[in-house]
Design an enzyme around this catalytic site. Structure first.
Site, short mmCIF file in Angstrom:
data_model
loop_
_atom_site.label_atom_id
_atom_site.label_comp_id
_atom_site.label_asym_id
_atom_site.label_seq_id
_atom_site.Cartn_x
_atom_site.Cartn_y
_atom_site.Cartn_z
N HIS A 1 0.57 6.41 -2.88
CA HIS A 1 -0.42 5.76 -2.00
C HIS A 1 -0.12 5.86 -0.52
O HIS A 1 -0.90 5.39 0.30
CB HIS A 1 -0.58 4.28 -2.38
CG HIS A 1 0.55 3.42 -1.92
ND1 HIS A 1 1.72 3.30 -2.62
CD2 HIS A 1 0.70 2.64 -0.82
CE1 HIS A 1 2.54 2.48 -1.98
NE2 HIS A 1 1.95 2.08 -0.88
C1 UD1 Z 1 -1.06 -1.22 2.04
C2 UD1 Z 1 0.07 -1.30 3.04
C3 UD1 Z 1 1.29 -0.57 2.50
C4 UD1 Z 1 1.66 -1.06 1.12
C5 UD1 Z 1 0.45 -1.02 0.21
C6 UD1 Z 1 0.78 -1.65 -1.12
C7 UD1 Z 1 -0.59 -1.38 5.41
C8 UD1 Z 1 -0.72 -0.60 6.66
N1 UD1 Z 1 -0.31 -0.67 4.30
O1 UD1 Z 1 -1.39 0.16 1.91
O2 UD1 Z 1 2.38 -0.80 3.37
O3 UD1 Z 1 2.66 -0.22 0.62
O4 UD1 Z 1 -0.63 -1.75 0.80
O5 UD1 Z 1 -0.09 -1.25 -2.11
O6 UD1 Z 1 -0.74 -2.58 5.43
N2 UD1 Z 1 -8.57 -0.16 -1.57
C9 UD1 Z 1 -9.47 -0.51 -2.55
N3 UD1 Z 1 -9.32 -1.73 -3.15
C10 UD1 Z 1 -8.34 -2.62 -2.81
C11 UD1 Z 1 -7.44 -2.23 -1.82
C12 UD1 Z 1 -7.57 -1.01 -1.20
O7 UD1 Z 1 -10.38 0.26 -2.89
O8 UD1 Z 1 -8.27 -3.71 -3.41
C13 UD1 Z 1 -8.70 1.20 -0.95
C14 UD1 Z 1 -9.65 1.22 0.25
O9 UD1 Z 1 -10.32 2.46 0.23
C15 UD1 Z 1 -8.69 1.18 1.44
C16 UD1 Z 1 -7.49 1.94 0.89
O10 UD1 Z 1 -7.43 1.60 -0.48
O11 UD1 Z 1 -9.23 1.78 2.59
C17 UD1 Z 1 -6.19 1.57 1.58
O12 UD1 Z 1 -5.96 0.16 1.52
P1 UD1 Z 1 -5.06 -0.56 2.64
O13 UD1 Z 1 -4.82 -1.96 2.27
O14 UD1 Z 1 -5.60 -0.29 4.00
O15 UD1 Z 1 -3.72 0.26 2.59
P2 UD1 Z 1 -2.80 0.58 1.33
O16 UD1 Z 1 -2.72 2.06 1.18
O17 UD1 Z 1 -3.20 -0.22 0.18
N1 UDP Z 2 2.67 -2.21 -9.30
C1 UDP Z 2 1.89 -2.86 -10.24
N2 UDP Z 2 0.87 -2.14 -10.83
C2 UDP Z 2 0.61 -0.84 -10.52
C3 UDP Z 2 1.42 -0.21 -9.55
C4 UDP Z 2 2.43 -0.92 -8.95
O1 UDP Z 2 2.11 -4.02 -10.56
O2 UDP Z 2 -0.32 -0.27 -11.09
C5 UDP Z 2 3.76 -2.98 -8.67
C6 UDP Z 2 5.12 -2.31 -8.70
O3 UDP Z 2 5.77 -2.60 -9.93
C7 UDP Z 2 5.82 -2.94 -7.51
C8 UDP Z 2 4.68 -3.12 -6.53
O4 UDP Z 2 3.48 -3.06 -7.28
O5 UDP Z 2 6.32 -4.24 -7.83
C9 UDP Z 2 4.74 -2.02 -5.54
O6 UDP Z 2 3.59 -2.01 -4.77
P1 UDP Z 2 3.07 -0.76 -3.99
O7 UDP Z 2 3.67 0.48 -4.52
O8 UDP Z 2 1.60 -0.87 -3.96
O9 UDP Z 2 3.59 -1.06 -2.50
P2 UDP Z 2 4.98 -0.83 -1.76
O10 UDP Z 2 6.07 -1.44 -2.55
O11 UDP Z 2 5.14 0.63 -1.56
O12 UDP Z 2 4.76 -1.51 -0.45
#
Ligand code: UD1
Ligand code: UDP
Length: 364
Positions: free
Chosen positions: A206
């Site tokens: 992601h």
């Molecule tokens: C965010 C965090 C990242 C973290 C990740 C955990 C920032 C800058 N990034 O990244 O550090 O590792 O969360 O998962 O804060 N979207 C959906 N549904 C949702 C959420 C997101 O469709 O419920 C899609 C949307 O298209 C959105 C994209 O995912 O634009 C990115 O979501 P966003 O929260 O901006 O960043 P993450 O990649 O999730």
């Molecule tokens: N995770 C989850 N379901 C999923 C993918 C990840 O519960 O389908 C959990 C994973 O076990 C970990 C956390 O989400 O505890 C990690 O989140 P993510 O990778 O979104 O963010 P990051 O840690 O990189 O910020």
């Protein structure tokens, strides 16, 4: 004593599950959900499964550019702070929700407690690196998961309010792994996906570096996954879904099994059952390490350097050749695991006690 906690993204719900439980007997906690993650399987599932208190506020900010998302959070959080007048702001990790919570509170002179302080990738292009550096520099308590994090902060001149609490994600893995194992419904995940323990690899993707350059990186990664001897199961983050589906549609990959994001209990089962993890996630690298599953990190650097000792976690460049090479040829050395660099599994209690004991607060 009142604490406002700001969460918004999946890993923060998981961290809050153990810290909120530790805070409960000691103070009043007002939970604010920014709404950064909002799909049922990115948010609600964690509140239900992990019995996290229902947020008192949900700002419903949703997705958007960094500026809009963070700006809307700041406006919403400030309003809540005027109303709630908390003694402390608690934030986790390095997302836009973290920065918004820390900044809104700091401007109002409300002391900030930062859980997972001091992590650094030394790559300022990462939004997470910007968020964590800024949050650390305005925090009163800096709860470090490891000694490395303490050293990173010292390099930036931050020593006041710094302590090694251990990693709250270790607390949550230790607690919820047992809960997952004892849940026959959740254990059906292997059968439902048609996978046998240790006969599949688990991947998640992601990061901006993986997703923001169009299809290129995903295709290089999937070309490698396609050549691995075991099937690769990918609970796909919504950010990556469209790219991944398009790559599979146009290139016909047969060794890749895309599934919807799963809840934490199923994720722990999938991780512990995998023969290898391939990921650009921060949290998953550590969970693989906690559960002694070898990991290939699909990034050019990692904040979690302790996991690399003995080859338990190796970095792979985003090229098909390097991913294949690392996935196939890295053998971890079981004897080289350090004692426990991430603490003793009681980080949450330490954090709760420190924040709730006003007499011991660091001087501002
Ligand atoms: C965010 C965090 C990242 C973290 C990740 C955990 C920032 C800058 N990034 O990244 O550090 O590792 O969360 O998962 O804060 N979207 C959906 N549904 C949702 C959420 C997101 O469709 O419920 C899609 C949307 O298209 C959105 C994209 O995912 O634009 C990115 O979501 P966003 O929260 O901006 O960043 P993450 O990649 O999730
Ligand atoms: N995770 C989850 N379901 C999923 C993918 C990840 O519960 O389908 C959990 C994973 O076990 C970990 C956390 O989400 O505890 C990690 O989140 P993510 O990778 O979104 O963010 P990051 O840690 O990189 O910020």
């Amino acid at each position: 004593m009142k604490i406002v906690t700001v969460v918004g993204a999946r890993p923060q719900f998981i961290k809050a599950s153990v810290v909120s439980a530790a805070l409960k007997p000691l103070c009043t906690e007002v939970l604010v959900h920014t709404g950064q993650h909002y799909d049922q399987n990115m948010s609600e599932v964690f509140f239900e499964e992990l019995q996290i208190p229902h947020p008192a506020y949900n700002l419903g900010v949703g997705s958007g550019t960094h500026g809009r998302q963070t700006g809307e959070m700041l406006i919403g959080i400030e309003k809540i702070l005027f109303e709630e007048k908390p003694d402390v702001m608690l934030v986790y990790g390095d997302t836009n929700s973290t920065l918004a919570g820390a900044l809104a509170a700091s401007k109002l002179h409300i002391p900030v407690a930062h859980v997972e302080a001091g992590l650094r990738s030394y790559n300022m292009r990462m939004p997470e690196e910007q968020n964590r550096i800024l949050s650390d520099h305005i925090s009163t308590w800096l709860f470090c998961p490891t000694q490395t994090a303490v050293k990173n902060l010292a390099k930036e001149g931050i020593t006041k309010g710094v302590s090694v609490s251990g990693d709250v994600m270790l607390d949550s893995v230790l607690h919820f792994r047992e809960v997952a194992r004892q849940n026959p419904e959740k254990r059906k995940i292997y059968e439902q996906l048609g996978i046998a323990p240790k006969a599949y690899r688990l991947a998640t993707l992601h990061r901006a570096e993986t997703t923001d350059g169009g299809e290129d990186a995903i295709v290089r990664i999937f070309d490698a996954f396609e050549q691995l001897p075991q099937r690769v199961v990918i609970p796909i983050h919504p950010r990556t879904r469209a790219l991944a589906e398009e790559a599979i549609r146009t290139r016909g990959y047969r060794n890749i099994q895309l599934i919807d994001p799963v809840g934490y209990l199923e994720m722990l089962l999938l991780t512990s059952g995998a023969c290898q993890v391939l990921t650009d996630s921060g949290g998953l690298q550590k969970e693989a390490w906690f559960m002694e599953v070898p990991c290939v990190t699909l990034r050019s650097e990692t904040e979690w350097v302790e996991t690399m000792e003995g080859g338990w976690n190796v970095l792979a460049k985003l090229t098909t050749a390097d991913i294949l090479d690392k996935a196939l040829h890295t053998v971890p050395n079981a004897a080289a695991r350090q004692a426990q660099p991430f603490g003793d599994g009681h980080a949450s209690e330490k954090i709760a006690r420190a924040v709730c004991n006003e007499k011991e607060w660091p001087k501002q």
